[in-house]
Write an enzyme that holds these catalytic residues in place. Structure first.
Site, mmCIF file in Angstrom:
data_model
loop_
_atom_site.group_PDB
_atom_site.id
_atom_site.type_symbol
_atom_site.label_atom_id
_atom_site.label_comp_id
_atom_site.label_asym_id
_atom_site.label_seq_id
_atom_site.Cartn_x
_atom_site.Cartn_y
_atom_site.Cartn_z
ATOM 1 N N ASP A 98 -7.596 0.196 11.624
ATOM 2 C CA ASP A 98 -8.060 0.787 13.157
ATOM 3 C C ASP A 98 -7.655 -0.446 14.013
ATOM 4 O OD1 ASP A 98 -9.861 -1.535 11.717
ATOM 5 O OD2 ASP A 98 -11.271 -0.991 13.262
ATOM 6 N N GLU A 133 -12.565 -2.353 10.529
ATOM 7 C CA GLU A 133 -12.724 -3.618 10.972
ATOM 8 C C GLU A 133 -12.906 -4.383 12.325
ATOM 9 O OE1 GLU A 133 -11.436 -7.654 11.255
ATOM 10 O OE2 GLU A 133 -10.820 -6.127 12.183
#
Length: 384
Positions: free
Chosen positions: A74, A136
């Site tokens: 991400d 994350e």
């Protein structure tokens, strides 16, 4: 390793707009399609909604051991940033390769995938693991599901390298983080009679004062000068309350965080704040039942502190040559791998964290090339 291969893969990865609020499944499908023909053993761990997934891939012999390369898929949003290029199209500008996530941390993912292709051509004595996670950027959220699946597994990797951007310097420690939300409940009244009510913003201010006093004590206490900020920090990031100037507010919320040295226990620090909240609540409820202060922990992940003599540190020095061991203020999933699975972990990846999260984020060709060399040496080290 073909030096252009990581760039080719990075171009494909950048094209997936895997902002944390969006799905990462298209990128994961691309990675699966790349790894499956290599003979990798693939495991997906989805989120509850099935819209995102972690990927765990293993090449080489079964039975445990080997090295895990870990990173997140991400990226942070681009809204409100003045990009000079399309953030989801890899753009070359001299030595710089621009694109959202090029530095943090799709550059490392591209190098790891190129290393997997190289490993598939070798007879590996020890396995090569890849772990690609989601979410994350919002607190190492997604990787926890993967870690839960691995708890007690007989074939855990022996060592772990987190590829966050460190300019390929070896990082052996980072701070932990605890994020919390403070909720203050007051009693509204007309502001001309303010003492007859209970101002929720004032309750939040009392808590903020306690946080600042705690910060003063931490700043004056034991420090670790290997960190750029050598002490634990307490930081209030948002505060919201009130509806109009002439109304004593009945509600206020505040978000805050603790970024702790691995030697500081965040639970002990939170106990101090919980005690203050309880004190304020007792006084508030004596006047108005149902009022007071509550604190909810929203997210937390542990710090990382790997001994300099650990095998994973020695491995990185064989791959990259001698150099200083660093400690960083930002966090990674490394503390979770160490705490939950007992895997010795370091952080080492291409790019500079100062170039992450900004418009025109980039990783340099030189850093990618050096990372490719490092991971090619790793493949050599685990090959027969």
């Amino acid at each position: 390793m073909n030096t252009s291969r990581p760039i080719d893969i990075l171009e494909r990865l950048i094209a997936f707009p895997t902002i944390s609020r969006e799905s990462n499944l298209a990128l994961i499908d691309f990675v699966r399609a790349l790894l499956a023909p290599l003979g990798a053993r693939l495991t997906l761990v989805h989120n509850a909604a099935g819209t995102k997934a972690n990927l765990h891939a293993v090449l080489g012999p079964s039975g445990g051991g080997g090295v895990l390369l870990s990173g997140h898929t991400d990226v942070v949003p681009v809204e409100g940033q003045a990009w000079s290029t399309d953030p989801f199209r890899l753009t070359a500008r001299g030595d710089q390769l621009l694109g959202r996530g090029s530095c943090d941390m799709k550059g490392f993912l591209a190098c790891a995938l190129a290393a997997a292709e190289l490993a598939a051509t070798r007879r590996l004595e020890r396995p090569l693991h890849l772990a690609f996670s989601y979410d994350e950027e919002i607190g190492c959220v997604g990787v926890r599901g993967l870690i839960e699946q691995l708890v007690g597994a007989p074939d855990l990797p022996a060592l772990c390298i987190i590829g966050e951007p460190t300019m390929l310097e070896t990082v052996v420690a980072h701070k932990g983080k605890l994020a919390a939300r403070l909720t203050c409940r007051g009693r509204e009244c007309h502001s001309s009679h303010a003492p007859e009510g209970l101002n929720a913003i004032h309750l939040a201010a009392d808590m903020l004062g306690e946080m600042r006093a705690l910060q003063d004590e931490l700043t004056a206490g034991p420090q670790d000068d290997a960190y750029a900020v050598p002490f634990t920090t307490v930081h209030a990031g948002t505060i919201q309350g009130g509806t109009a100037l002439n109304i004593v507010p009945n509600a206020c919320t505040m978000e805050f965080e603790i970024r702790n040295l691995p030697t500081d226990d965040p639970a002990r620090l939170m106990d101090r704040l919980f005690d203050k909240a309880a004190e304020l609540t007792r006084a508030a409820e004596a006047r108005f039942p149902g009022t007071g202060v509550s604190i909810d922990i929203v997210n937390a992940y542990p710090g990382l502190e790997t001994p300099p003599e650990a095998e994973v540190v020695a491995l990185l020095r064989r791959l990259n040559g001698p150099g200083p061991l660093r400690k960083i203020a930002f966090g990674t999933e490394g503390g979770l791998f160490r705490e939950k699975l007992g895997i010795p972990t370091v952080v080492c990846g291409p790019g500079d964290i100062r170039d992450a999260h900004k418009p025109d984020e980039y990783v340099s060709r030189d850093q990618l090339a050096r990372c490719g060399v490092m991971l090619a040496r790793l493949v050599d080290a685990i090959s027969a």
